[in-house]
Scaffold this motif. Structure first.
Motif, mmCIF file in Angstrom:
data_model
loop_
_atom_site.group_PDB
_atom_site.id
_atom_site.type_symbol
_atom_site.label_atom_id
_atom_site.label_comp_id
_atom_site.label_asym_id
_atom_site.label_seq_id
_atom_site.Cartn_x
_atom_site.Cartn_y
_atom_site.Cartn_z
ATOM 1 N N TYR A 258 1.704 -1.869 1.439
ATOM 2 C CA TYR A 258 2.070 -0.573 2.020
ATOM 3 C C TYR A 258 3.329 0.025 1.392
ATOM 4 O O TYR A 258 3.722 1.132 1.731
ATOM 5 C CB TYR A 258 2.231 -0.686 3.547
ATOM 6 C CG TYR A 258 3.096 -1.833 4.006
ATOM 7 C CD1 TYR A 258 2.520 -3.033 4.402
ATOM 8 C CD2 TYR A 258 4.481 -1.725 4.034
ATOM 9 C CE1 TYR A 258 3.293 -4.094 4.828
ATOM 10 C CE2 TYR A 258 5.269 -2.787 4.461
ATOM 11 C CZ TYR A 258 4.671 -3.963 4.853
ATOM 12 O OH TYR A 258 5.446 -5.019 5.259
ATOM 13 N N THR B 285 3.891 1.644 -1.118
ATOM 14 C CA THR B 285 3.292 2.414 -2.190
ATOM 15 C C THR B 285 3.862 3.827 -2.272
ATOM 16 O O THR B 285 4.376 4.362 -1.295
ATOM 17 C CB THR B 285 1.754 2.484 -1.973
ATOM 18 O OG1 THR B 285 1.160 3.088 -3.095
ATOM 19 C CG2 THR B 285 1.405 3.294 -0.733
ATOM 20 N N ALA B 286 3.781 4.392 -3.466
ATOM 21 C CA ALA B 286 4.125 5.801 -3.672
ATOM 22 C C ALA B 286 2.788 6.523 -3.770
ATOM 23 O O ALA B 286 2.158 6.806 -2.765
ATOM 24 C CB ALA B 286 4.958 5.956 -4.946
ATOM 25 N N MET B 287 2.358 6.828 -4.999
ATOM 26 C CA MET B 287 0.959 7.189 -5.224
ATOM 27 C C MET B 287 0.178 5.877 -5.207
ATOM 28 O O MET B 287 0.745 4.820 -5.503
ATOM 29 C CB MET B 287 0.778 7.831 -6.610
ATOM 30 C CG MET B 287 1.672 9.000 -6.879
ATOM 31 S SD MET B 287 1.362 10.347 -5.735
ATOM 32 C CE MET B 287 3.052 10.844 -5.422
ATOM 33 N N PRO B 288 -1.107 5.914 -4.890
ATOM 34 C CA PRO B 288 -1.898 4.678 -4.914
ATOM 35 C C PRO B 288 -1.739 3.950 -6.258
ATOM 36 O O PRO B 288 -1.866 4.560 -7.318
ATOM 37 C CB PRO B 288 -3.328 5.181 -4.703
ATOM 38 C CG PRO B 288 -3.166 6.437 -3.891
ATOM 39 C CD PRO B 288 -1.903 7.067 -4.421
ATOM 40 N N ASN C 271 0.272 6.671 5.720
ATOM 41 C CA ASN C 271 0.842 5.315 5.636
ATOM 42 C C ASN C 271 1.381 4.920 7.009
ATOM 43 O O ASN C 271 2.495 5.283 7.394
ATOM 44 C CB ASN C 271 1.956 5.254 4.586
ATOM 45 C CG ASN C 271 2.372 3.813 4.279
ATOM 46 O OD1 ASN C 271 2.341 2.948 5.160
ATOM 47 N ND2 ASN C 271 2.734 3.555 3.039
ATOM 48 N N TYR D 159 6.712 2.386 -4.367
ATOM 49 C CA TYR D 159 7.557 3.410 -3.750
ATOM 50 C C TYR D 159 8.980 3.391 -4.337
ATOM 51 O O TYR D 159 9.638 2.349 -4.364
ATOM 52 C CB TYR D 159 7.592 3.140 -2.245
ATOM 53 C CG TYR D 159 8.531 3.996 -1.464
ATOM 54 C CD1 TYR D 159 8.510 5.377 -1.608
ATOM 55 C CD2 TYR D 159 9.437 3.447 -0.567
ATOM 56 C CE1 TYR D 159 9.371 6.185 -0.886
ATOM 57 C CE2 TYR D 159 10.293 4.236 0.168
ATOM 58 C CZ TYR D 159 10.259 5.610 -0.001
ATOM 59 O OH TYR D 159 11.119 6.403 0.713
ATOM 60 N N PHE E 121 1.068 2.476 -7.328
ATOM 61 C CA PHE E 121 2.440 2.445 -7.833
ATOM 62 C C PHE E 121 3.445 2.225 -6.699
ATOM 63 O O PHE E 121 3.205 2.621 -5.555
ATOM 64 C CB PHE E 121 2.754 3.735 -8.586
ATOM 65 C CG PHE E 121 1.854 3.950 -9.769
ATOM 66 C CD1 PHE E 121 2.037 3.215 -10.939
ATOM 67 C CD2 PHE E 121 0.793 4.833 -9.705
ATOM 68 C CE1 PHE E 121 1.183 3.378 -12.019
ATOM 69 C CE2 PHE E 121 -0.067 5.011 -10.788
ATOM 70 C CZ PHE E 121 0.129 4.279 -11.950
ATOM 71 N N CYS F 210 2.456 7.615 0.576
ATOM 72 C CA CYS F 210 3.832 7.209 0.265
ATOM 73 C C CYS F 210 4.477 6.519 1.465
ATOM 74 O O CYS F 210 4.398 7.012 2.590
ATOM 75 C CB CYS F 210 4.636 8.444 -0.143
ATOM 76 S SG CYS F 210 6.395 8.082 -0.394
#
Lengths: 158, 158
Positions: free
Chosen positions: B48, B50-53, A24, B57, B55, A17
């Motif tokens: 980068y 991203t939340a879960m891979p 990250n 954030y 998807f 995340c």
């Protein structure tokens, strides 16, 4: 410091995340902890996280409240089940809704303190109220409705 | 493309916002435009964000809705006064409150479309409803209460 943050217990697959994943390297890497029945985190914005000159960007404030609150939801979920964080099966929450009231401009150049309180735990849902303060003054107040991660977002699910 | 975005009309002193300031080289530099009575913007997240891979954030989604909506508020403020953007005195809005409902996971790797609608203009306040869509499917819905910038946040004010 050997105390692990809530986010350090997330399984690696859920640790990317942008707000709070320790894997990250471009992200904020927010770290949240228990302080009695409240949860706390501290974050010092970068110089470019600005709104108007001298004040913190509201989108960052929303992001900090979001990740601190979902982390708090996870910790509260484990606590409600009488389990230590990191035990199986993992509990991981995502945001169903986020509300932030910006009470006053948030100054740059100082650490921001996040404090969360669990308002409700029911089934797969946890409601967390969080404040964001600078110099002991509350600048923003948020409420997050967090829900346990749905199967379709889990890596490797079919 | 020679069409100027709402944010390109902001005076330089107010163009450092991490979300939408064209002078913030580390920021998102969101650009919003009129499309009839609605406002539109497009943004493609970085890998980068991203939340879960796989998807996007949620904090980025909140940020996009925030800046697109305050930009829309500014444009609507000028339009309500029958003025072109960029004319004096400048109108610049900040967020009083932000509410985002995450309706479904937002996929990475595609442009996200923001669409805003002005729900209310009254005095110094503008309420904007915005959606964020991926592949023509609404993934998040937001409401922003924007208010004209208070004097104490203006650069050079005494």
């Amino acid at each position: 410091m050997d105390k692990k943050a809530f986010q350090d217990y997330y399984p690696d697959d859920y640790s990317h995340c942008y707000g709070c994943g320790h894997l990250n390297i471009r992200g904020h890497q927010i770290k949240s902890y228990w302080d009695g029945d409240e949860t706390v985190a501290s974050f010092t914005p970068q110089s470019y996280h600005t709104a108007m000159p001298g004040f913190v960007y509201g989108g960052l404030i929303a992001s900090l409240i979001d990740c601190h609150s979902t982390g708090s939801a996870a910790a509260a979920g484990y606590r409600a089940e009488g389990r230590e964080m990191g035990t199986e099966p993992p509990l991981r929450y995502v945001t169903a809704s986020l509300k932030v009231d910006y009470l006053r401009p948030t100054p740059m150049g100082v650490p921001l303190e996040l404090r969360g309180r669990v308002k409700e735990i029911k089934g797969r849902k946890v409601v967390v109220e969080s404040t964001l303060s600078a110099k002991s003054e509350v600048c923003a107040r948020g409420e997050v409705v967090a829900v346990q991660l749905p199967e379709k977002m889990m890596t490797g699910s079919t």
